[in-house]
Design a protein around this motif. Structure first.
Motif, PDB file in Angstrom:
ATOM      1  N   GLY A 106       0.793  -1.226   0.000  1.00  0.00           N
ATOM      2  CA  GLY A 106       0.000   0.000   0.000  1.00  0.00           C
ATOM      3  C   GLY A 106       0.823   1.272   0.000  1.00  0.00           C
ATOM      4  O   GLY A 106       0.286   2.357   0.243  1.00  0.00           O
ATOM      5  N   VAL A 107       2.135   1.175  -0.264  1.00  0.00           N
ATOM      6  CA  VAL A 107       3.001   2.353  -0.303  1.00  0.00           C
ATOM      7  C   VAL A 107       2.928   2.943  -1.710  1.00  0.00           C
ATOM      8  O   VAL A 107       3.306   2.276  -2.686  1.00  0.00           O
ATOM      9  N   ARG A 108       2.440   4.165  -1.818  1.00  0.00           N
ATOM     10  CA  ARG A 108       2.229   4.804  -3.115  1.00  0.00           C
ATOM     11  C   ARG A 108       3.006   6.113  -3.186  1.00  0.00           C
ATOM     12  O   ARG A 108       2.901   6.959  -2.287  1.00  0.00           O
ATOM     13  N   LEU A 109       3.779   6.284  -4.260  1.00  0.00           N
ATOM     14  CA  LEU A 109       4.560   7.505  -4.470  1.00  0.00           C
ATOM     15  C   LEU A 109       3.982   8.276  -5.642  1.00  0.00           C
ATOM     16  O   LEU A 109       3.846   7.737  -6.747  1.00  0.00           O
ATOM     17  N   ILE A 110       3.617   9.544  -5.405  1.00  0.00           N
ATOM     18  CA  ILE A 110       3.196  10.441  -6.473  1.00  0.00           C
ATOM     19  C   ILE A 110       4.407  11.286  -6.827  1.00  0.00           C
ATOM     20  O   ILE A 110       4.834  12.145  -6.065  1.00  0.00           O
ATOM     21  N   HIS A 111       4.962  11.031  -7.994  1.00  0.00           N
ATOM     22  CA  HIS A 111       6.222  11.644  -8.389  1.00  0.00           C
ATOM     23  C   HIS A 111       6.051  13.132  -8.688  1.00  0.00           C
ATOM     24  O   HIS A 111       4.999  13.570  -9.163  1.00  0.00           O
ATOM     25  N   GLN A 112       7.127  13.889  -8.465  1.00  0.00           N
ATOM     26  CA  GLN A 112       7.164  15.275  -8.936  1.00  0.00           C
ATOM     27  C   GLN A 112       7.128  15.295 -10.457  1.00  0.00           C
ATOM     28  O   GLN A 112       6.449  16.117 -11.068  1.00  0.00           O
ATOM     29  N   LYS A 151      -2.403  12.757 -22.900  1.00  0.00           N
ATOM     30  CA  LYS A 151      -1.604  13.767 -23.594  1.00  0.00           C
ATOM     31  C   LYS A 151      -2.421  15.005 -23.957  1.00  0.00           C
ATOM     32  O   LYS A 151      -1.851  16.062 -24.247  1.00  0.00           O
ATOM     33  N   ASP A 152      -3.738  14.905 -23.924  1.00  0.00           N
ATOM     34  CA  ASP A 152      -4.596  16.044 -24.251  1.00  0.00           C
ATOM     35  C   ASP A 152      -5.009  16.854 -23.019  1.00  0.00           C
ATOM     36  O   ASP A 152      -5.764  17.823 -23.140  1.00  0.00           O
ATOM     37  N   LEU A 153      -4.537  16.463 -21.837  1.00  0.00           N
ATOM     38  CA  LEU A 153      -4.891  17.165 -20.605  1.00  0.00           C
ATOM     39  C   LEU A 153      -3.908  18.295 -20.312  1.00  0.00           C
ATOM     40  O   LEU A 153      -2.760  18.273 -20.749  1.00  0.00           O
ATOM     41  N   ARG A 154      -4.379  19.285 -19.543  1.00  0.00           N
ATOM     42  CA  ARG A 154      -3.475  20.303 -19.012  1.00  0.00           C
ATOM     43  C   ARG A 154      -2.588  19.660 -17.959  1.00  0.00           C
ATOM     44  O   ARG A 154      -2.916  18.610 -17.383  1.00  0.00           O
ATOM     45  N   VAL A 155      -1.462  20.323 -17.651  1.00  0.00           N
ATOM     46  CA  VAL A 155      -0.511  19.763 -16.682  1.00  0.00           C
ATOM     47  C   VAL A 155      -1.175  19.566 -15.322  1.00  0.00           C
ATOM     48  O   VAL A 155      -0.990  18.534 -14.670  1.00  0.00           O
ATOM     49  N   SER A 156      -1.968  20.540 -14.880  1.00  0.00           N
ATOM     50  CA  SER A 156      -2.614  20.420 -13.572  1.00  0.00           C
ATOM     51  C   SER A 156      -3.622  19.274 -13.567  1.00  0.00           C
ATOM     52  O   SER A 156      -3.793  18.584 -12.551  1.00  0.00           O
ATOM     53  N   GLU A 157      -4.302  19.039 -14.711  1.00  0.00           N
ATOM     54  CA  GLU A 157      -5.243  17.920 -14.783  1.00  0.00           C
ATOM     55  C   GLU A 157      -4.500  16.585 -14.722  1.00  0.00           C
ATOM     56  O   GLU A 157      -4.971  15.629 -14.095  1.00  0.00           O
ATOM     57  N   GLN A 183      -1.768  16.077 -13.097  1.00  0.00           N
ATOM     58  CA  GLN A 183      -1.385  15.881 -11.698  1.00  0.00           C
ATOM     59  C   GLN A 183      -2.555  15.339 -10.888  1.00  0.00           C
ATOM     60  O   GLN A 183      -2.381  14.454 -10.046  1.00  0.00           O
ATOM     61  N   MET A 184      -3.761  15.833 -11.143  1.00  0.00           N
ATOM     62  CA  MET A 184      -4.926  15.341 -10.407  1.00  0.00           C
ATOM     63  C   MET A 184      -5.226  13.886 -10.780  1.00  0.00           C
ATOM     64  O   MET A 184      -5.667  13.103  -9.926  1.00  0.00           O
ATOM     65  N   VAL A 185      -4.984  13.512 -12.034  1.00  0.00           N
ATOM     66  CA  VAL A 185      -5.142  12.109 -12.422  1.00  0.00           C
ATOM     67  C   VAL A 185      -4.120  11.242 -11.693  1.00  0.00           C
ATOM     68  O   VAL A 185      -4.429  10.137 -11.231  1.00  0.00           O
ATOM     69  N   ASP A 218       5.389  14.129  -3.707  1.00  0.00           N
ATOM     70  CA  ASP A 218       6.600  14.911  -3.985  1.00  0.00           C
ATOM     71  C   ASP A 218       6.211  16.166  -4.764  1.00  0.00           C
ATOM     72  O   ASP A 218       5.869  16.093  -5.944  1.00  0.00           O
ATOM     73  N   GLU A 219       6.227  17.320  -4.103  1.00  0.00           N
ATOM     74  CA  GLU A 219       5.860  18.608  -4.707  1.00  0.00           C
ATOM     75  C   GLU A 219       4.532  18.514  -5.466  1.00  0.00           C
ATOM     76  O   GLU A 219       4.442  18.855  -6.652  1.00  0.00           O
ATOM     77  N   PRO A 220       3.454  18.088  -4.804  1.00  0.00           N
ATOM     78  CA  PRO A 220       2.216  17.806  -5.539  1.00  0.00           C
ATOM     79  C   PRO A 220       1.488  19.037  -6.040  1.00  0.00           C
ATOM     80  O   PRO A 220       0.685  18.937  -6.962  1.00  0.00           O
ATOM     81  N   THR A 221       1.734  20.223  -5.457  1.00  0.00           N
ATOM     82  CA  THR A 221       0.967  21.408  -5.855  1.00  0.00           C
ATOM     83  C   THR A 221       1.710  22.303  -6.831  1.00  0.00           C
ATOM     84  O   THR A 221       1.224  23.378  -7.176  1.00  0.00           O
ATOM     85  N   ALA A 222       2.891  21.881  -7.300  1.00  0.00           N
ATOM     86  CA  ALA A 222       3.715  22.755  -8.136  1.00  0.00           C
ATOM     87  C   ALA A 222       2.991  23.214  -9.389  1.00  0.00           C
ATOM     88  O   ALA A 222       3.229  24.320  -9.879  1.00  0.00           O
ATOM     89  N   VAL A 223       2.085  22.382  -9.926  1.00  0.00           N
ATOM     90  CA  VAL A 223       1.402  22.749 -11.173  1.00  0.00           C
ATOM     91  C   VAL A 223      -0.100  22.905 -10.984  1.00  0.00           C
ATOM     92  O   VAL A 223      -0.841  23.023 -11.955  1.00  0.00           O
ATOM     93  N   LEU A 224      -0.563  22.933  -9.736  1.00  0.00           N
ATOM     94  CA  LEU A 224      -1.998  23.010  -9.474  1.00  0.00           C
ATOM     95  C   LEU A 224      -2.460  24.448  -9.307  1.00  0.00           C
ATOM     96  O   LEU A 224      -1.720  25.308  -8.838  1.00  0.00           O
ATOM     97  N   THR A 225      -3.710  24.700  -9.682  1.00  0.00           N
ATOM     98  CA  THR A 225      -4.323  25.983  -9.375  1.00  0.00           C
ATOM     99  C   THR A 225      -4.627  26.038  -7.886  1.00  0.00           C
ATOM    100  O   THR A 225      -4.583  25.019  -7.181  1.00  0.00           O
ATOM    101  N   ARG A 226      -4.971  27.221  -7.404  1.00  0.00           N
ATOM    102  CA  ARG A 226      -5.289  27.366  -5.987  1.00  0.00           C
ATOM    103  C   ARG A 226      -6.476  26.474  -5.599  1.00  0.00           C
ATOM    104  O   ARG A 226      -6.475  25.828  -4.555  1.00  0.00           O
ATOM    105  N   ARG A 227      -7.494  26.426  -6.458  1.00  0.00           N
ATOM    106  CA  ARG A 227      -8.668  25.601  -6.154  1.00  0.00           C
ATOM    107  C   ARG A 227      -8.290  24.125  -6.115  1.00  0.00           C
ATOM    108  O   ARG A 227      -8.726  23.382  -5.216  1.00  0.00           O
ATOM    109  N   GLU A 228      -7.486  23.679  -7.083  1.00  0.00           N
ATOM    110  CA  GLU A 228      -7.062  22.277  -7.096  1.00  0.00           C
ATOM    111  C   GLU A 228      -6.198  21.952  -5.884  1.00  0.00           C
ATOM    112  O   GLU A 228      -6.317  20.863  -5.302  1.00  0.00           O
TER     113      GLU A 228
END
Length: 522
Positions: free
Chosen positions: A99-105, A158-164, A166-168, A184-194
């Motif tokens: 159950g160890v999951r890494l969300i990469h930068q 490939k058709d998604l925005r960078v922030s989308e 990241q949410m995927v 790892d740096e999960p909000t670097a490309v997110l909008t404030r709302r995301e």
């Protein structure tokens, strides 16, 4: 010399021996790549239900530690423990089964597959010998709703925005039963709302008993979320302490050996009132409405506002990257009409450092030298590139900007985020602009590199360049800029300087508490 644990720093209280063991632990972890030791004798525990932040400069060993804990890398020495027992290292699948999951930068998605295919890649539900596509669609819709994104399941990544994307990536991690979630740096490309939605997910996951490991350069996020903070420096553990006992200033001191306020160079006011850029009633359809401001020689002018306020689009229009629908631009009192970026470089004598260095600032599959040269190839010849001249120029730029490159032929995406940003800076400043626009110049950059970039920007102003800094970090705007223009909902609503430049004042205008009418910059 590598740092020793700070004897004056607060230390975390030891967990009760009667309680549950740590969900995940590093025991004397060491990692060397050839003769270079990047992690040395690190001991740290991550408990179920805790949000534990790991901070440090680029090169401090954070990502290496996480890659070992998640099974991607095998340590040179030491052990990884799960639920109080040692486990095999260097086995990604085994750690995922725990159950160890890494969300990469660096996003780790299959670009040519659909969103739903990415969510279940390698762990697809089946019904007999066939994929259970109905279950995938149902579960996929549930996890996307949980992270608050409305992207369609059948959309190609490939058709998604960078922030989308990241949410995927985040949805993919929580679609399985995670026991430890490493971000790892999960909000670097997110909008404030995301980002706000992500914070809610993190807090809810911790409340369910998931151990959260949170890596971020954004200290305001660390203070908001974390129960504990671990500081690494030069591959060694400096301290682990309750977050409530560490101020942002103390965290920075532990990371880099100096205080937060000392990151900014002294402000030197412009020595001349000369206006080099005068913008009047500039509009970019759907993004900017009748923006007026001026920029002085030797000035650092900040642009603040919430995501979507129109700051980036304003300067993309000014630089010929977006179509301007109305308004005027004057350079040294001569009217300028932008048509393309190269025209802005030549006629405005301006250059633009984009907010997304990977999408707009670099060709990530090219080596650093080629990236450096692209913006001003004419410096190195008209018909053919003088490769020796190019090589010498880049070597000098690498020294000036302290770019760390172990192999000059490696693609630029193999460099750290800080070194990638330094390549973009060297590239932009290499064309010798008189007006420089820095859009989010320190996004995703460690504190030490931030201080270097602040000094370089200040030096440009001292040398008579006119600088614009677009930033979502208010401390950066206040600490670096002479004046700040605040935008809200496509309009300029305030211009602040002196004592007016404070976080509360800027946010009141940015959120609409103050300044219902647009204001023009004098």
């Amino acid at each position: 010399m590598a740092p020793q644990p700070d004897q004056n720093a607060p230390t975390a209280s030891s967990p009760s021996s009667a309680g549950a063991p740590p969900k995940l632990s590093a025991r004397q972890l060491t990692k060397a790549f050839g003769p270079v030791t990047v992690l040395q004798d690190v001991d740290v525990d991550f408990f179920a239900g805790e949000i534990h932040a790991v901070v440090g400069e680029n090169g401090a060993g954070k990502s290496t530690l996480m890659r070992i804990l998640s099974g991607i890398l095998e340590p040179t020495a030491g052990e990884v423990w799960f639920d109080g027992r040692p486990v095999a290292t260097g086995d990604l699948r085994a750690m995922e089964r725990l159950g160890v999951r890494l969300i990469h930068q660096e996003l780790n998605l299959a670009e040519d597959l659909s969103v739903v295919e990415n969510l279940f890649l390698g762990q697809e539900p089946v019904r007999g010998p066939f994929l259970d596509e109905r279950k995938m669609a149902q579960r996929g819709a549930e996890v996307l709703a949980a992270v608050g994104t409305d992207v369609a399941l059948e959309t190609r990544v490939k058709d998604l925005r960078v922030s989308e994307k990241q949410m995927v990536e985040i949805a993919k991690a929580i679609s399985h039963q995670a026991t430890v979630l490493i971000l790892d740096e999960p909000t670097a490309v997110l909008t404030r709302r995301e980002a706000e939605r992500l914070f809610q997910i993190i807090e809810a996951s911790a409340a369910r008993g998931v151990a959260i490991v949170y890596i971020s350069h954004r200290l305001e996020e660390v203070k908001r979320l974390a129960n504990k903070v671990t500081v690494l420096r030069d591959g060694k553990l400096v301290t682990t302490a309750p977050a409530s006992t560490l101020s942002p200033d103390e965290i920075v001191r532990l990371m880099v050996g100096r205080r937060l306020r000392d990151l900014f160079p002294p402000k030197v006011p412009p020595t001349t009132p000369d206006v080099v850029l005068d913008v009047k009633n500039l509009s970019v359809h759907g993004h900017v409405t009748e923006a007026s401001f001026s920029l002085r020689k030797g000035e650092i002018l900040g642009f603040a506002g919430l995501v979507g306020a129109g700051r980036t689009e304003l300067f993309e229009g000014l630089m010929g990257l977006r179509k301007i629908t109305s308004g005027e631009i004057f350079r040294d009192r001569k009217r300028f009409s932008p048509s393309n970026y190269s025209g802005a470089i030549d006629r405005l004598r301006a250059a633009y450092l984009p907010e997304d260095r990977k999408e707009k600032g670099l060709v990530v599959t090219f080596d650093p030298r080629t990236n450096y040269s692209l913006l001003g190839l004419r410096r190195f010849g008209r018909l053919f590139v003088d490769q020796e001249k190019e090589r010498r120029a880049f070597q000098q730029a690498a020294r000036d900007f302290q770019i760390k490159i172990t192999d000059p032929d490696l693609p630029v995406n193999r460099l750290s985020g800080g070194n990638q940003q330094k390549v973009v800076l060297a590239k932009v400043l290499g064309v010798d602009p008189e007006i420089i626009i820095f859009d989010e110049p320190t996004r995703g950059i460690d504190v030490g590199t931030k201080a270097q970039i602040y000094q370089w920007i200040a030096n440009q102003a001292l040398n008579g360049k006119a600088c614009i800094v677009i930033s979502s970090e208010l401390l950066e705007i206040i600490g670096l800029c002479h004046r700040v223009v605040v935008m809200r909902s496509s309009r300029i609503v305030a211009v602040l300087e002196g004592e007016q430049m404070n976080e509360d004042g800027i946010m009141m205008y940015a959120t609409g508490v103050k300044g219902a009418q647009a204001a023009a910059l004098p």
